[in-house]
Design an enzyme around this catalytic site. Structure first.
Site, mmCIF file in Angstrom:
data_model
loop_
_atom_site.group_PDB
_atom_site.id
_atom_site.type_symbol
_atom_site.label_atom_id
_atom_site.label_comp_id
_atom_site.label_asym_id
_atom_site.label_seq_id
_atom_site.Cartn_x
_atom_site.Cartn_y
_atom_site.Cartn_z
ATOM 1 N N GLY A 80 0.628 -1.307 0.120
ATOM 2 C CA GLY A 80 -0.013 -0.020 0.021
ATOM 3 C C GLY A 80 1.032 1.147 -0.108
ATOM 4 N N GLY A 81 2.032 1.262 -0.672
ATOM 5 C CA GLY A 81 2.858 2.229 -0.436
ATOM 6 C C GLY A 81 2.702 2.997 -1.685
ATOM 7 C CB VAL A 129 -1.541 -7.688 0.644
ATOM 8 C CG1 VAL A 129 -0.310 -7.128 0.093
ATOM 9 C CG2 VAL A 129 -2.543 -6.610 1.097
ATOM 10 C CB SER A 180 -5.960 1.649 13.836
ATOM 11 O OG SER A 180 -6.814 2.820 13.933
ATOM 12 C CE1 TYR A 198 -9.075 0.316 9.991
ATOM 13 C CE2 TYR A 198 -9.498 1.340 11.941
ATOM 14 C CZ TYR A 198 -8.418 1.314 10.839
ATOM 15 O OH TYR A 198 -7.647 2.074 10.573
ATOM 16 C CB ILE A 241 -3.006 10.433 9.573
ATOM 17 C CG1 ILE A 241 -2.361 9.845 10.522
ATOM 18 C CG2 ILE A 241 -1.829 11.074 8.766
ATOM 19 C CD1 ILE A 241 -1.707 10.624 11.554
#
Length: 252
Positions: free
Chosen positions: A13-14, A64, A144, A157, A190
């Protein structure tokens, strides 16, 4: 102190958000980076941006949640760079939304596959490589603060982000004698493309919960990536590093 020259890192996920922020930090410190992402165009754009910083980058298309895709991306990464010194298992998502008791088994399993099994599957070939190479290494996962405080309406999540913390602790014990450190990053709110799609009320609440009066910026994530990839974190393993501006310690 934080010179990563000669260091090779995989970042899943870069190609955007937190993953791209990690990549920026790693590149600035001298590392070579392999981006694994599903979107070929985003991969290309991210690689171009990072090369402009002076870094050596190669992007590989990889989902992934697909073991065969991971095996292919890992083989191509080794062919290109010859080694892997750190791996950031960052790719994931929010999973299902809604009340847990009304959510189907299929949606639960899909979220587990996305946020937990993807990490297990990504780290498997990387760990085998590190053990065979006998040069140590670093495994880092994006968890998280939802793993600490819970998120109503997003139980999958919170559950999966908490689960990877358990995985981190178990693998830290399993791999410690091989000089492989395993740690988690727990970001708060973020400013990413995804997070900024939330309501203004939600963002205002995040600011109120911040002890420093603001939400996080992507550049706030660069330094922790460098630290956890570097030899300065060699005595740190099995830990969860919270970067949330004080969100989890500040009352409403």
């Amino acid at each position: 102190m934080f010179d990563l020259s000669g260091h090779v890192s995989i970042v899943t996920g870069g190609n955007g958000g937190l993953g791209l922020a990690y990549c920026r930090g790693l590149i600035k410190a001298g590392a070579k980076v392999a981006i694994w992402g599903r979107n070929e165009q985003k991969n290309s754009e991210a690689a171009e941006e990072l090369r402009a910083l002076g870094g050596e980058v190669k992007a590989f298309v990889c989902d992934v949640t697909d073991e065969a895709a991971i095996a292919d991306a890992f083989a191509k990464t080794l062919e290109r760079f010859g080694q892997v010194d750190s791996c950031f298992a960052n790719a994931g998502g929010g999973g299902f939304r809604g009340m847990s008791h009304t959510t189907s088994r299929e949606d639960w399993l899909g979220t587990i596959d996305l946020n937990l099994m993807s990490v297990v599957q990504t780290w498997k070939p990387v760990t085998e490589h590190m053990l065979a190479r006998k040069a140590g290494g670093k495994l880092i996962v994006t968890s998280s603060v939802a793993a600490l405080v819970g998120t109503g309406g997003a139980a999958g999540y919170s559950t999966t982000k908490a689960a990877v913390r358990g995985l981190v602790q178990a693998l830290a014990i399993e791999l410690g004698q091989a000089d492989i450190q395993v740690n988690a990053i727990l970001p708060g709110f973020i400013e990413t493309e995804m997070s900024l799609q939330t309501s203004e009320a939600f963002q205002a609440a995040a600011r109120r919960r911040s002890a420093i009066g603001r939400i996080g910026k992507l550049e706030d994530m660069e330094g922790i990536a460098v630290f956890l990839a570097s030899n300065q974190s060699d005595f740190m393993t099995g830990q969860s590093v919270v970067l949330d501006g004080g969100h989890t310690i500040h009352p409403m």
